[in-house]
Design an enzyme around this catalytic site. Structure first.
Site, PDB file in Angstrom:
ATOM      1  N   GLY A 322      -4.970  -6.497  -3.713  1.00  0.00           N
ATOM      2  CA  GLY A 322      -3.578  -5.960  -3.451  1.00  0.00           C
ATOM      3  C   GLY A 322      -2.558  -6.010  -4.638  1.00  0.00           C
ATOM      4  N   GLU A 323      -1.306  -6.141  -4.313  1.00  0.00           N
ATOM      5  CA  GLU A 323      -0.170  -6.140  -5.141  1.00  0.00           C
ATOM      6  C   GLU A 323      -0.242  -4.875  -6.409  1.00  0.00           C
ATOM      7  OE1 GLU A 323      -1.016 -10.103  -7.025  1.00  0.00           O
ATOM      8  OE2 GLU A 323      -1.148 -10.906  -5.044  1.00  0.00           O
ATOM      9  N   ALA A 324      -0.792  -3.774  -5.918  1.00  0.00           N
ATOM     10  CA  ALA A 324      -1.065  -2.793  -6.816  1.00  0.00           C
ATOM     11  C   ALA A 324      -1.925  -2.661  -7.855  1.00  0.00           C
ATOM     12  CB  ALA A 324       0.486  -2.343  -7.445  1.00  0.00           C
TER      13      ALA A 324
END
Length: 382
Positions: A322-324
């Site tokens: 996640g987290e881009a």
């Protein structure tokens, strides 16, 4: 009564310029390399040209990572491998440069913006520019209570819109969107299952930090129970987000829709951003034309949402952090597509076809006689 009318987005959001896209396709036909030889990079270049209304396409020079952060009450049921209320620690690691997104962003020269919407921590423990949009401390436990009040949902949605406006006004030319949350994939699973009409088990994944089988069963049960609360409000997308979304997911949905209004292209990261995009599609059917799916994470909810929006991921590396992070991995491909579309020369005038491998010349050999040769014998005596 809310003054926010989501139906307005249907009129405000236009598709990327179709005429410009046709011009970009025509220019692509004239380049020195054959059409199709660059694979999806051709399609990416044409998508960017339409989004920018520019042929040749302009380079992507000012991208930005935007992360919406929040804690979800549902995490208290043990549906995540991380402790409930621990998302603030992840945010601090992002800000200090220790998370995967931080490393990639530093390497690629992309600034990272974190927007706290509902972290379960003292706001004084984080920078002012991170917490200034916060709506509440943690979102409600969606299997038994609403994530947000109607007022909080509107505030979060408007906050996402404001962030999109700030990015567009600052000259950002492409956003890589992601989340920093604990319990966020559970809320995302509920949204996807509700909007796609599927059962909980179809959308329940293992999350960013993989959970074991028992935690997966708890997560599946939590999504099932939250789905019962989501289905009665499917006709009202803001109420749906208030019921089973959370402040961070609500803000992301507002961000995505307002970015489409402002003609700001967005790269989607994982299952959480895909779920918010799916809500956005339900609000304004043209909005997904402004979004690009970066990668396939392996989360079943993400695959379901992207399929419903007809968005095909660029990469498939199984990145679930996640987290881009997956979104940033796709960014160099987007930039490469723009550079190739803009900088490859066109064929000289009068040339009939793009450059390619030369056809082998025909082998030269003795000319064939038109008829059978007459046999020569000894000369007759005169």
């Amino acid at each position: 009564m809310s003054s926010l009318n989501l139906d307005d987005f249907t009129d405000l959001i236009e598709r990327p310029d179709g005429g410009v896209r046709r011009d970009a396709e025509a220019r692509r036909e004239r380049l020195i390399v054959p059409p199709g030889s660059l694979g999806r990079l051709d399609e990416l270049g044409e998508w960017l040209a339409a989004a920018q209304s520019a042929v040749p396409v302009r380079p992507v020079e000012r991208p930005r990572v935007v992360l919406f952060a929040g804690d979800h009450g549902i995490a208290g049921l043990g549906v995540s491998a991380r402790a409930a209320g621990s998302a603030a620690g992840l945010v601090r690691e992002v800000l200090e440069g220790g998370r995967p997104v931080s490393v990639l962003a530093r390497r690629l020269g992309v600034p990272v913006r974190v927007v706290d919407m509902s972290l379960d921590c003292d706001p004084q423990s984080l920078p002012e520019d991170v917490v200034r949009h916060r709506v509440r401390r943690g979102s409600g436990r969606i299997d038994t209570e609403d994530a947000l009040t109607p007022e909080e949902a509107e505030e979060a949605f408007r906050a996402g819109m404001a962030v999109a406006d700030e990015e567009a006004d600052s000259g950002t030319d492409l956003v890589v969107l992601g989340d920093v949350s604990v319990g966020g994939t559970t809320a995302a699973g509920v949204l996807v299952a509700a909007l796609c009409g599927t059962d909980a088990s179809v959308v329940t994944g293992r999350g960013g930090l993989a959970i074991d089988d028992l935690a997966w069963m708890r997560k599946c049960a939590a999504i099932r129970d939250a789905l019962r609360r989501a289905r009665p409000v499917l006709g009202d997308q803001l109420q749906l987000l208030a019921t089973v979304g959370g402040a961070d997911l609500t803000a992301m949905t507002g961000f995505l829709l307002q970015a489409a209004v402002r003609k700001l292209p967005v790269v989607l990261d994982g299952v959480v951003t895909a779920a918010c995009a799916l809500v956005g599609q339900r609000v304004a059917f043209r909005a997904p034309d402004w979004w690009l799916a970066a990668h396939a994470s392996g989360e079943p909810g993400q695959a379901k949402a992207l399929d419903r929006m007809a968005l095909e991921p660029l990469l498939s590396h199984g990145v679930t952090v996640g987290e881009a992070t997956g979104g940033l991995l796709a960014l160099p491909l987007v930039q490469a597509a723009a550079a190739l579309a803009a900088e490859l020369p066109e064929r000289p005038e009068g040339s009939s076809k793009p450059e390619g491998p030369e056809e082998p010349a025909e082998a030269e050999g003795p000319a064939e006689a038109e008829g059978p040769a007459e046999a020569e014998g000894p000369a007759k005596p005169e």
